[in-house]
Design a protein around this motif. Structure first.
Motif, PDB file in Angstrom:
ATOM      1  N   LYS A   1       0.882  -1.187   0.000  1.00  0.00           N
ATOM      2  CA  LYS A   1       0.000   0.000   0.000  1.00  0.00           C
ATOM      3  C   LYS A   1       0.913   1.229   0.000  1.00  0.00           C
ATOM      4  CE  LYS A   1      -4.138  -1.952   2.084  1.00  0.00           C
ATOM      5  NZ  LYS A   1      -5.097  -1.862   3.188  1.00  0.00           N
TER       6      LYS A   1
ATOM      7  N   HIS B   1      -2.543   3.370   0.861  1.00  0.00           N
ATOM      8  CA  HIS B   1      -3.541   2.973  -0.144  1.00  0.00           C
ATOM      9  C   HIS B   1      -2.844   2.213  -1.257  1.00  0.00           C
ATOM     10  CE1 HIS B   1      -6.830   5.642   1.302  1.00  0.00           C
ATOM     11  NE2 HIS B   1      -5.793   6.263   1.841  1.00  0.00           N
ATOM     12  N   LEU B   2      -3.540   1.227  -1.844  1.00  0.00           N
ATOM     13  CA  LEU B   2      -2.977   0.527  -2.987  1.00  0.00           C
ATOM     14  C   LEU B   2      -2.785   1.529  -4.126  1.00  0.00           C
ATOM     15  CD1 LEU B   2      -4.910  -2.843  -3.064  1.00  0.00           C
ATOM     16  CD2 LEU B   2      -2.437  -2.587  -2.883  1.00  0.00           C
TER      17      LEU B   2
ATOM     18  N   LEU C   1      -3.249   2.184  -7.261  1.00  0.00           N
ATOM     19  CA  LEU C   1      -3.859   1.834  -8.548  1.00  0.00           C
ATOM     20  C   LEU C   1      -3.331   2.774  -9.625  1.00  0.00           C
ATOM     21  CD1 LEU C   1      -7.638   1.252  -7.679  1.00  0.00           C
ATOM     22  CD2 LEU C   1      -5.816  -0.445  -7.848  1.00  0.00           C
TER      23      LEU C   1
ATOM     24  N   GLU D   1     -10.194   6.118  -6.698  1.00  0.00           N
ATOM     25  CA  GLU D   1      -9.448   5.754  -5.490  1.00  0.00           C
ATOM     26  C   GLU D   1      -9.527   4.233  -5.292  1.00  0.00           C
ATOM     27  OE1 GLU D   1      -7.721   7.886  -3.320  1.00  0.00           O
ATOM     28  OE2 GLU D   1      -8.043   9.258  -5.005  1.00  0.00           O
ATOM     29  N   ASP D   2      -8.581   3.687  -4.551  1.00  0.00           N
ATOM     30  CA  ASP D   2      -8.646   2.256  -4.269  1.00  0.00           C
ATOM     31  C   ASP D   2      -9.803   1.960  -3.315  1.00  0.00           C
ATOM     32  OD1 ASP D   2      -7.183   3.651  -2.246  1.00  0.00           O
ATOM     33  OD2 ASP D   2      -6.559   1.734  -1.407  1.00  0.00           O
ATOM     34  N   GLU D   3     -10.380   0.777  -3.455  1.00  0.00           N
ATOM     35  CA  GLU D   3     -11.499   0.352  -2.612  1.00  0.00           C
ATOM     36  C   GLU D   3     -11.137  -0.962  -1.919  1.00  0.00           C
ATOM     37  OE1 GLU D   3     -14.654   0.026  -5.439  1.00  0.00           O
ATOM     38  OE2 GLU D   3     -14.551   2.154  -5.982  1.00  0.00           O
TER      39      GLU D   3
ATOM     40  N   ASP E   1     -10.178  -3.993  -3.966  1.00  0.00           N
ATOM     41  CA  ASP E   1      -8.870  -3.991  -4.635  1.00  0.00           C
ATOM     42  C   ASP E   1      -7.808  -4.723  -3.827  1.00  0.00           C
ATOM     43  OD1 ASP E   1      -9.505  -2.397  -7.006  1.00  0.00           O
ATOM     44  OD2 ASP E   1      -9.822  -0.759  -5.582  1.00  0.00           O
ATOM     45  N   GLU E   2      -7.995  -4.786  -2.503  1.00  0.00           N
ATOM     46  CA  GLU E   2      -7.006  -5.472  -1.672  1.00  0.00           C
ATOM     47  C   GLU E   2      -6.871  -6.937  -2.086  1.00  0.00           C
ATOM     48  OE1 GLU E   2      -7.414  -4.844   2.524  1.00  0.00           O
ATOM     49  OE2 GLU E   2      -7.774  -2.695   2.267  1.00  0.00           O
TER      50      GLU E   2
ATOM     51  N   TYR F   1      -6.253  -6.727  -6.654  1.00  0.00           N
ATOM     52  CA  TYR F   1      -4.999  -6.194  -7.202  1.00  0.00           C
ATOM     53  C   TYR F   1      -3.769  -6.942  -6.647  1.00  0.00           C
ATOM     54  CZ  TYR F   1      -2.162  -2.591  -9.517  1.00  0.00           C
ATOM     55  OH  TYR F   1      -1.282  -1.922 -10.356  1.00  0.00           O
TER      56      TYR F   1
END
Length: 323
Positions: free
Chosen positions: A52, A136-137, A139, A146-148, A151-152, A155
């Motif tokens: 992240k 945050h990831l 992306l 934005e990452d959600e 996505d964890e 991704y």
């Protein structure tokens, strides 16, 4: 055609298969990948894990700032990207008492920093733990979001193991447990590590592509993987990162270090026989890597077909197999 979200299940994504022997294109899905793979094949995957890496904080002045971790360097120094102007000595403040101090400004826009928590300088493992708590990831920017929470999972590959990447090896995001199990039965699967850096998205600005300063990324080839690479078997590289690692090894015999290999039509693969990959950004070193396998004209022709057939593009998009 840019995919901002993945498909579920992952192997329902479309797969364009280009067969060089008879110059044909077949449209299928990832679920049917095994139908197109030659037998007696060594398959290589990248087990890097995405950090992240994007964190938001404040400057000493109180103004907002954003930092993108890129990679560790020697002596607990780190290469990062920072939004906005900073100078040598600038301190940035983040959650969990994390502080970054700028110690060098690079010409390419990257910055070298040291990280501290409670005035104690941080080593990589501790830093990663903190980033994964507050960050945050990262992306890719073209997803425009934005990452959600999803996505964890989405991704990261199913076999992500070693933290160090700031972008996923996206060709591997299409694998389901079932597909991996089937592959394991029929083929030899091997894992190597290349920590994908932010440079993977850097467009080629040079008029002559051979003048492009190629980014470098840390890689490691395990003993088991090394054995497989020495076998006289056909190889399938899953992704451009795996391709570059294998090809770098084939040229240097190095099993660890910084890989800065730039594959293009003037520097073709000498070890990788088949490639499974996603569709890539225009003017990128990645699309030039594809051209190293099939030539520029054929690459453009395949991409035109993919556009016409409405394939989904980039990280969460569909894929192609070159056999």
């Amino acid at each position: 055609l840019i995919a901002s979200k993945p498909l579920y299940p992952a192997d329902s994504a479309k797969l364009l298969v280009y067969n060089r022997a008879n110059d044909t294109i077949t449209h299928t899905t990832f679920k049917h990948l095994l139908d197109f793979l030659p037998s007696d094949l060594n398959i290589f995957l990248n087990d890097t894990k995405v950090i992240k890496a994007r964190i938001y904080g404040q400057k000493e002045s109180g103004g907002k700032t954003e930092l993108l971790f890129n990679k560790p360097l020697f002596m607990n120094r780190y290469q990062v990207m920072i939004k906005g102007k900073v100078q040598k000595g600038t301190k940035l403040f983040f959650d969990k008492d994390l502080t970054a101090e700028v110690i060098e400004l690079n010409e390419d826009g990257t910055r070298i920093v040291k990280f501290f928590q409670d005035d104690k300088q941080l080593e990589f493992d501790t830093l990663v733990e903190i980033l994964n708590t507050i960050g945050h990831l990262p992306l890719p920017h073209y997803m425009n979001r934005e990452d959600e929470k999803e996505d964890e999972k989405d991704y990261q590959t199913l076999f992500a193991k070693n933290y160090g990447a700031v972008a996923a090896p996206t060709a591997s995001l299409h694998f389901t447990d079932e597909l991996l199990d089937k592959l394991n039965i029929n083929h030899s699967i091997n894992y190597l590590t290349l920590h994908v850096g932010a440079g993977t998205f850097k467009p080629v600005d040079a008029e002559d592509i051979l003048e492009h300063p190629m980014h470098s990324e840390y890689f490691e080839v395990s003993r088991e993987c090394l054995q497989a690479l020495k076998e006289d078997k056909k190889t399938l590289a899953v992704g451009t990162t795996v391709t570059r690692t294998i090809e770098y090894f084939a040229r240097t015999n190095k099993i660890q270090g910084e890989c800065d290999l730039f594959l293009n039509p003037a520097n073709k693969p000498i070890k990788v026989d088949h490639l499974l990959t996603n569709f890539h950004l225009p003017k990128s070193t990645l699309i030039m890597l594809i051209a190293s396998f099939v030539g520029l004209e054929k690459t453009l022709e395949i991409y035109e077909t993919a556009v016409k057939e409405k394939y989904r593009f980039f990280s969460y998009g569909d894929g192609m197999l070159i056999i």
